[in-house]
Design an enzyme around this catalytic site. Structure first.
Site, PDB file in Angstrom:
ATOM      1  N   GLN A  73      -4.011   2.847   8.483  1.00  0.00           N
ATOM      2  CA  GLN A  73      -2.676   2.277   8.664  1.00  0.00           C
ATOM      3  C   GLN A  73      -2.698   1.273   9.826  1.00  0.00           C
ATOM      4  O   GLN A  73      -3.117   1.589  10.933  1.00  0.00           O
ATOM      5  CB  GLN A  73      -1.665   3.408   8.938  1.00  0.00           C
ATOM      6  CG  GLN A  73      -0.235   2.944   9.066  1.00  0.00           C
ATOM      7  CD  GLN A  73       0.324   2.379   7.762  1.00  0.00           C
ATOM      8  OE1 GLN A  73       0.131   2.947   6.685  1.00  0.00           O
ATOM      9  NE2 GLN A  73       1.002   1.250   7.846  1.00  0.00           N
TER      10      GLN A  73
ATOM     11  N   ASP B  81      -7.097  -0.408   0.077  1.00  0.00           N
ATOM     12  CA  ASP B  81      -6.120  -1.315   0.689  1.00  0.00           C
ATOM     13  C   ASP B  81      -6.584  -2.774   0.539  1.00  0.00           C
ATOM     14  O   ASP B  81      -5.807  -3.706   0.717  1.00  0.00           O
ATOM     15  CB  ASP B  81      -5.993  -0.957   2.184  1.00  0.00           C
ATOM     16  CG  ASP B  81      -4.583  -1.178   2.698  1.00  0.00           C
ATOM     17  OD1 ASP B  81      -3.675  -1.342   1.869  1.00  0.00           O
ATOM     18  OD2 ASP B  81      -4.399  -1.200   3.927  1.00  0.00           O
TER      19      ASP B  81
ATOM     20  N   LYS C 146       3.763   7.129   1.707  1.00  0.00           N
ATOM     21  CA  LYS C 146       2.529   7.115   0.916  1.00  0.00           C
ATOM     22  C   LYS C 146       2.164   8.532   0.480  1.00  0.00           C
ATOM     23  O   LYS C 146       1.772   8.765  -0.666  1.00  0.00           O
ATOM     24  CB  LYS C 146       1.390   6.488   1.732  1.00  0.00           C
ATOM     25  CG  LYS C 146       1.519   4.977   1.804  1.00  0.00           C
ATOM     26  CD  LYS C 146       0.639   4.328   2.850  1.00  0.00           C
ATOM     27  CE  LYS C 146       1.027   2.852   2.971  1.00  0.00           C
ATOM     28  NZ  LYS C 146       0.445   2.160   4.108  1.00  0.00           N
TER      29      LYS C 146
END
Ligand code: NDP
Length: 279
Positions: A95, A118, A51
């Site tokens: 994450q 996200d 990322k």
């Protein structure tokens, strides 16, 4: 049979994102993404590095907070609140998975929904459910791009989604319905799964059960999207038995090189969108 090349689609979207990031910079806005990694799970560490690299390639400022495995909830919440208040950050990504002592849903709830690139905050999920504007979770957003890339229309088609997770199955079902498909959601308790799947013009498999979607699950001429990624003997395997399915489907996404590359690209896309909306 045609391969839906996630890498190629992703590369062309990234070229467009570079231009958008440069345009934002001209207006004095540098898109910014913060990623929080708790613990030392090697797969998560790799995803986070990918990322970071992708952000650099596009021209997105990124910052990664790497926290110890024993990080307390209070400490993590404090960091999230700081990032919520930081005007240089347009997107925040936690994450997953988090270490067992941290409640993922509780942690995700602390992220400002307007920075939830996200797409996993309960408010974001609610906005998608009722059709309000909001971020679309990255993997399902990528899947819609992949289906559209085939030129096969979604409207009016029978779409079957196997898997009902919050991250993939539920949101992709919502998005397909929004595109006017007739959607059937399946899961581990579904009876006659093969028969239901064999009626699908568009089949999305997101179970994490390698090779469970065999040829008998595929309708001739279908569009098949394989979301599953499971390591078997060191190799990444999808949910779809590719060699059988490719003989029957009209379009099929491979693993690797299908949904995976699209997911990170959609994170970049959402970050640019956030900078455009709130920058
Ligand atoms: P979850 O484990 O959260 O959900 C799996 C779903 O599959 C559940 O709804 C489960 O049903 C269903 N399922 C399991 N076994 C069967 C079966 N035999 N028949 C029918 N349904 C079944 O997984 P995720 O949704 O998070 O991920 C699914 C897969 O996609 C994984 O392999 C994951 O690694 C991959 N993935 C890939 C991404 C990418 O970017 N390429 C991103 C996200 C995920 P039930 O609810 O009844 O238990």
């Amino acid at each position: 049979m045609n391969i839906i090349d996630g890498k190629a689609i992703s590369n062309s979207i990234r070229q467009e994102l570079k231009v958008k990031a440069a345009d934002l910079k001209k207006k004095g806005v540098v898109p910014g993404l913060a990623v929080v990694l708790v613990g030392d799970d090697p797969a998560s560490a790799t995803y986070v590095r990918n990322k970071e690299r992708a952000c650099e390639e596009i021209g997105i400022y990124s910052v990664v907070h790497r926290l110890g495995v024993n990080t307390a909830m209070a400490q993590l919440v404090l960091l999230i609140h700081k990032m919520n208040d930081d005007p240089a950050l347009h997107g925040i990504l936690i994450q997953l998975p988090l270490p067992g002592h941290l409640d993922e849903r509780e942690v995700l709830r602390e992220v400002d929904p307007d920075k939830d690139v996200d797409g996993l905050h309960v408010v974001t999920a609610g906005r998608l459910f009722v059709g309000e504007k909001g971020f679309i979770p990255c993997t399902p957003k990528g899947i819609i791009h992949m289906i559209k890339s085939t030129g096969v229309g979604i409207c009016g088609k029978n779409a079957v989604v196997v898997g009902r997770s919050n991250m993939v199955g539920k949101p992709i079902s919502m998005l397909l319905m929004r595109e006017n498909a007739t959607v059937t959601m399946c899961h581990s308790r579904t009876n006659e799964l093969a028969r239901i799947c064999a009626g699908a013009d568009i089949l999305v498999a997101a179970t994490g059960r390698p090779g469970m979607i065999t040829g008998e699950y595929i309708k001739p001429g279908a569009v098949v999207i394989d979301v599953g990624t499971t390591k078997v003997d060191g190799k990444l395997r999808g949910d779809v038995l590719f060699d059988e399915a490719k003989e029957i489907a009209a379009y099929i996404s491979p693993v690797p090189g299908g949904v995976g590359p699209m997911t990170i690209t959609m994170l970049l896309d959402n970050t640019i969108e956030a900078a455009n909306l709130y920058g």
